[in-house]
Design an enzyme around this catalytic site. Structure first.
Site, PDB file in Angstrom:
ATOM      1  N   ASN A 291     -20.394 -58.664 -47.088  1.00 38.87           N
ATOM      2  CA  ASN A 291     -19.002 -59.038 -47.372  1.00 38.87           C
ATOM      3  C   ASN A 291     -18.287 -59.684 -46.181  1.00 38.87           C
ATOM      4  O   ASN A 291     -17.062 -59.759 -46.175  1.00 38.87           O
ATOM      5  CB  ASN A 291     -18.221 -57.835 -47.924  1.00 38.87           C
ATOM      6  CG  ASN A 291     -18.107 -56.705 -46.927  1.00 38.87           C
ATOM      7  OD1 ASN A 291     -18.271 -56.915 -45.730  1.00 38.87           O
ATOM      8  ND2 ASN A 291     -17.828 -55.504 -47.413  1.00 38.87           N
TER       9      ASN A 291
ATOM     10  N   ARG B 299     -11.162 -53.957 -42.457  1.00 36.17           N
ATOM     11  CA  ARG B 299     -11.894 -54.543 -41.329  1.00 36.17           C
ATOM     12  C   ARG B 299     -11.589 -56.038 -41.251  1.00 36.17           C
ATOM     13  O   ARG B 299     -11.596 -56.742 -42.271  1.00 36.17           O
ATOM     14  CB  ARG B 299     -13.407 -54.352 -41.498  1.00 36.17           C
ATOM     15  CG  ARG B 299     -13.890 -52.968 -41.095  1.00 36.17           C
ATOM     16  CD  ARG B 299     -13.772 -52.721 -39.579  1.00 36.17           C
ATOM     17  NE  ARG B 299     -14.095 -51.370 -39.163  1.00 36.17           N
ATOM     18  CZ  ARG B 299     -13.225 -50.365 -39.042  1.00 36.17           C
ATOM     19  NH1 ARG B 299     -11.952 -50.544 -39.330  1.00 36.17           N
ATOM     20  NH2 ARG B 299     -13.612 -49.183 -38.616  1.00 36.17           N
TER      21      ARG B 299
ATOM     22  N   ASP C 142      -3.650 -55.070 -40.699  1.00 35.38           N
ATOM     23  CA  ASP C 142      -3.724 -54.058 -39.637  1.00 35.38           C
ATOM     24  C   ASP C 142      -4.982 -54.258 -38.807  1.00 35.38           C
ATOM     25  O   ASP C 142      -5.184 -53.562 -37.813  1.00 35.38           O
ATOM     26  CB  ASP C 142      -3.709 -52.639 -40.246  1.00 35.38           C
ATOM     27  CG  ASP C 142      -3.580 -51.557 -39.179  1.00 35.38           C
ATOM     28  OD1 ASP C 142      -2.668 -51.675 -38.334  1.00 35.38           O
ATOM     29  OD2 ASP C 142      -4.396 -50.615 -39.167  1.00 35.38           O
TER      30      ASP C 142
ATOM     31  N   GLU D 250     -10.087 -58.795 -32.977  1.00 34.87           N
ATOM     32  CA  GLU D 250      -9.114 -57.847 -32.405  1.00 34.87           C
ATOM     33  C   GLU D 250      -9.610 -57.111 -31.158  1.00 34.87           C
ATOM     34  O   GLU D 250      -8.797 -56.649 -30.358  1.00 34.87           O
ATOM     35  CB  GLU D 250      -8.709 -56.802 -33.461  1.00 34.87           C
ATOM     36  CG  GLU D 250      -9.799 -55.790 -33.802  1.00 34.87           C
ATOM     37  CD  GLU D 250      -9.361 -54.797 -34.884  1.00 34.87           C
ATOM     38  OE1 GLU D 250      -8.954 -55.223 -35.972  1.00 34.87           O
ATOM     39  OE2 GLU D 250      -9.454 -53.584 -34.616  1.00 34.87           O
TER      40      GLU D 250
ATOM     41  N   HIS E  64      -3.993 -52.392 -35.547  1.00 36.63           N
ATOM     42  CA  HIS E  64      -4.941 -51.336 -35.958  1.00 36.63           C
ATOM     43  C   HIS E  64      -4.318 -49.950 -35.748  1.00 36.63           C
ATOM     44  O   HIS E  64      -4.920 -49.062 -35.136  1.00 36.63           O
ATOM     45  CB  HIS E  64      -6.262 -51.463 -35.191  1.00 36.63           C
ATOM     46  CG  HIS E  64      -7.445 -50.958 -35.962  1.00 36.63           C
ATOM     47  ND1 HIS E  64      -8.655 -51.590 -35.990  1.00 36.63           N
ATOM     48  CD2 HIS E  64      -7.596 -49.864 -36.755  1.00 36.63           C
ATOM     49  CE1 HIS E  64      -9.497 -50.915 -36.749  1.00 36.63           C
ATOM     50  NE2 HIS E  64      -8.875 -49.862 -37.232  1.00 36.63           N
TER      51      HIS E  64
HETATM   52  P1  NAD Z   1     -15.395 -44.816 -47.976  1.00 33.04           P
HETATM   53  O1  NAD Z   1     -16.749 -44.749 -47.395  1.00 33.04           O
HETATM   54  O2  NAD Z   1     -14.770 -43.586 -48.535  1.00 33.04           O
HETATM   55  O3  NAD Z   1     -15.379 -45.922 -49.141  1.00 33.04           O
HETATM   56  C1  NAD Z   1     -15.887 -47.214 -48.999  1.00 33.04           C
HETATM   57  C2  NAD Z   1     -16.036 -47.804 -50.397  1.00 33.04           C
HETATM   58  O4  NAD Z   1     -16.373 -49.181 -50.237  1.00 33.04           O
HETATM   59  C3  NAD Z   1     -17.151 -47.174 -51.235  1.00 33.04           C
HETATM   60  O5  NAD Z   1     -16.629 -46.798 -52.504  1.00 33.04           O
HETATM   61  C4  NAD Z   1     -18.199 -48.284 -51.349  1.00 33.04           C
HETATM   62  O6  NAD Z   1     -18.903 -48.235 -52.581  1.00 33.04           O
HETATM   63  C5  NAD Z   1     -17.304 -49.502 -51.260  1.00 33.04           C
HETATM   64  N1  NAD Z   1     -17.952 -50.759 -50.873  1.00 33.04           N
HETATM   65  C6  NAD Z   1     -18.883 -50.962 -49.913  1.00 33.04           C
HETATM   66  N2  NAD Z   1     -19.202 -52.266 -49.839  1.00 33.04           N
HETATM   67  C7  NAD Z   1     -18.452 -52.899 -50.784  1.00 33.04           C
HETATM   68  C8  NAD Z   1     -18.337 -54.256 -51.191  1.00 33.04           C
HETATM   69  N3  NAD Z   1     -19.059 -55.220 -50.615  1.00 33.04           N
HETATM   70  N4  NAD Z   1     -17.461 -54.544 -52.191  1.00 33.04           N
HETATM   71  C9  NAD Z   1     -16.734 -53.572 -52.774  1.00 33.04           C
HETATM   72  N5  NAD Z   1     -16.807 -52.277 -52.425  1.00 33.04           N
HETATM   73  C10 NAD Z   1     -17.656 -51.941 -51.440  1.00 33.04           C
HETATM   74  O7  NAD Z   1     -14.482 -45.448 -46.835  1.00 33.04           O
HETATM   75  P2  NAD Z   1     -12.930 -45.208 -46.587  1.00 33.04           P
HETATM   76  O8  NAD Z   1     -12.743 -43.953 -45.805  1.00 33.04           O
HETATM   77  O9  NAD Z   1     -12.170 -45.410 -47.844  1.00 33.04           O
HETATM   78  O10 NAD Z   1     -12.635 -46.423 -45.584  1.00 33.04           O
HETATM   79  C11 NAD Z   1     -12.633 -47.777 -46.036  1.00 33.04           C
HETATM   80  C12 NAD Z   1     -12.545 -48.689 -44.831  1.00 33.04           C
HETATM   81  O11 NAD Z   1     -11.256 -48.572 -44.205  1.00 33.04           O
HETATM   82  C13 NAD Z   1     -13.494 -48.299 -43.680  1.00 33.04           C
HETATM   83  O12 NAD Z   1     -14.796 -48.739 -43.878  1.00 33.04           O
HETATM   84  C14 NAD Z   1     -12.855 -48.940 -42.509  1.00 33.04           C
HETATM   85  O13 NAD Z   1     -13.335 -50.272 -42.457  1.00 33.04           O
HETATM   86  C15 NAD Z   1     -11.381 -48.940 -42.844  1.00 33.04           C
HETATM   87  N6  NAD Z   1     -10.563 -48.049 -42.004  1.00 33.04           N
HETATM   88  C16 NAD Z   1      -9.484 -48.575 -41.357  1.00 33.04           C
HETATM   89  C17 NAD Z   1      -8.669 -47.774 -40.559  1.00 33.04           C
HETATM   90  C18 NAD Z   1      -7.435 -48.323 -39.859  1.00 33.04           C
HETATM   91  O14 NAD Z   1      -6.895 -47.647 -38.967  1.00 33.04           O
HETATM   92  N7  NAD Z   1      -6.962 -49.501 -40.200  1.00 33.04           N
HETATM   93  C19 NAD Z   1      -8.986 -46.411 -40.427  1.00 33.04           C
HETATM   94  C20 NAD Z   1     -10.099 -45.900 -41.114  1.00 33.04           C
HETATM   95  C21 NAD Z   1     -10.874 -46.722 -41.903  1.00 33.04           C
END
Ligand code: NAD
Length: 332
Positions: free
Chosen positions: A211, A234, A258, A263, A296
């Site tokens: 992705n 991300r 964010d 970054e 972030h």
């Molecule tokens: P999670 O593991 O609970 O869920 C991720 C979901 O993404 C899963 O349901 C998976 O099936 C799906 N997925 C994977 N690849 C995909 C694709 N190509 N298309 C569609 N769906 C896809 O993760 P989460 O805890 O919900 O976190 C999600 C994302 O948020 C993290 O991976 C991280 O990048 C980001 N994050 C950002 C911050 C921030 O401070 N901004 C903090 C924590 C996490």
């Protein structure tokens, strides 16, 4: 039992002290990150708790193991900066904190969307200039909109509940279908369907090889005119050049970011004035009233920081006591 915690910030210190007192376990906190200069501080400890963006190199991990420390607990999710070969050859046990507060990320995401929809950045500027007029800055209502959630993991689902609370229609795309959500009939089968229907696109997928630049010129072309884009996931998910073009053309009405693909080294640094920020594309985005950039910070809440520290310490304690932990990461 004695644990050393590297890279401890002032905002983490009270949660570390609270845990240490409650558990009756000695935790040595050091501000420095784990590297070749600091690795020998771990001599005599049973485990190390860490969090850093810089790499955990083979040399550092070899030396850490030579110092007798092979229980390593990260305070964050991502383990891509940990040298896997060194982990395996030294028999490290590594844990992460897979979820520290999904609500923290979801709440910032929706906050920023509401600011965009209600044009608060514009009204803040106008009011600071003594201009208390309404027009032309008429707002949109979230309850009239369809929100397309990309990825229904922990954060996507937390965001979904908030959008539904506002009365928005929610649709979602994920490579894996959550059975509960499947029953509610919210999934569309393809990203193209989501792009065609959504007024707001809320990204919650991890960055993977598949992705990278998911939102590129072709993806923006498939979206509704005037779509709103939210990325608290991300930076790599969005092709920044394509987003800038889509903002210029009006295809994208506005965005809340964010995260940003370049970054590292920029977010969480103080350049003292706006012009000194060393990234022209980022400044281009930040100058726009319909783009809200945050460095972030979605995870940066008291609850999340407390959980990152205390869950990591719990994991490390479990490793030391039993050689296993719930949140152990496999490097196979
Ligand atoms: P999670 O593991 O609970 O869920 C991720 C979901 O993404 C899963 O349901 C998976 O099936 C799906 N997925 C994977 N690849 C995909 C694709 N190509 N298309 C569609 N769906 C896809 O993760 P989460 O805890 O919900 O976190 C999600 C994302 O948020 C993290 O991976 C991280 O990048 C980001 N994050 C950002 C911050 C921030 O401070 N901004 C903090 C924590 C996490």
């Amino acid at each position: 039992m004695k644990i050393i915690a590297y890279g401890i910030r002032d905002d983490e210190q009270p949660y570390l002290e609270q845990w240490s007192k409650e558990q009756g376990i000695e935790v040595k906190a050091v501000a420095e990150l784990l590297d070749e200069q600091t690795v020998d501080l771990a001599k005599g400890y049973d485990g190390a708790v860490v969090y850093q963006q810089k790499p955990y190199t083979a040399a550092v991990l070899d030396q850490l193991a030579a110092n007798g420390v092979t229980n390593l607990s990260l305070r964050n999710v991502g383990v891509d900066n940990v040298n896997a070969d060194a982990v395996k050859r030294n028999g490290f046990k590594v844990t992460n904190v897979p979820a520290y507060s999904p609500a923290a990320i979801a709440e910032l995401t929706v906050t920023q969307l509401m600011r965009l929809l209600r044009r608060t950045p514009t009204f803040d500027r106008k009011q600071a200039q003594g201009d208390l007029t309404w027009a032309p800055d008429i707002a949109d209502e979230l309850n009239q909109m369809t929100v397309g959630i990309v990825a229904t993991g922990r954060i996507g689902r937390a965001a979904m509940r908030i959008y539904q609370g506002f009365g928005a229609k929610v649709i979602a795309y994920d490579v894996f279908h959550n059975p509960e959500l499947e029953k509610q009939g919210i999934y569309v089968d393809t990203l193209d369907e989501l792009y065609a229907q959504a007024d707001v696109i809320s990204l919650h997928a991890p960055a993977t090889k598949d992705n990278d630049h998911m939102l590129d010129d072709a993806a923006f072309a498939k979206m509704k005119d005037g779509v709103w884009i939210l990325n608290p996931a991300r930076g790599a998910l969005i092709d920044t050049d394509a987003l800038i073009l889509a903002l210029d053309s009006g295809k994208v009405a506005g965005a809340a970011l964010d995260v940003y693909e370049d970054e590292v080294g920029i977010f969480n640094a103080d350049f003292k004035n706006f012009d000194a920020i060393p990234d022209e594309r980022l400044k281009n985005l930040m100058k726009r009233e319909n783009v809200l950039v945050t460095p972030h910070i979605a995870f940066y809440t008291k609850t999340a920081v407390k959980n990152m520290v205390q869950f990591a310490l719990n994991n490390n304690k479990q490793l030391i006591e039993t050689g296993r932990a719930e949140n152990e990461v496999s490097f196979d």
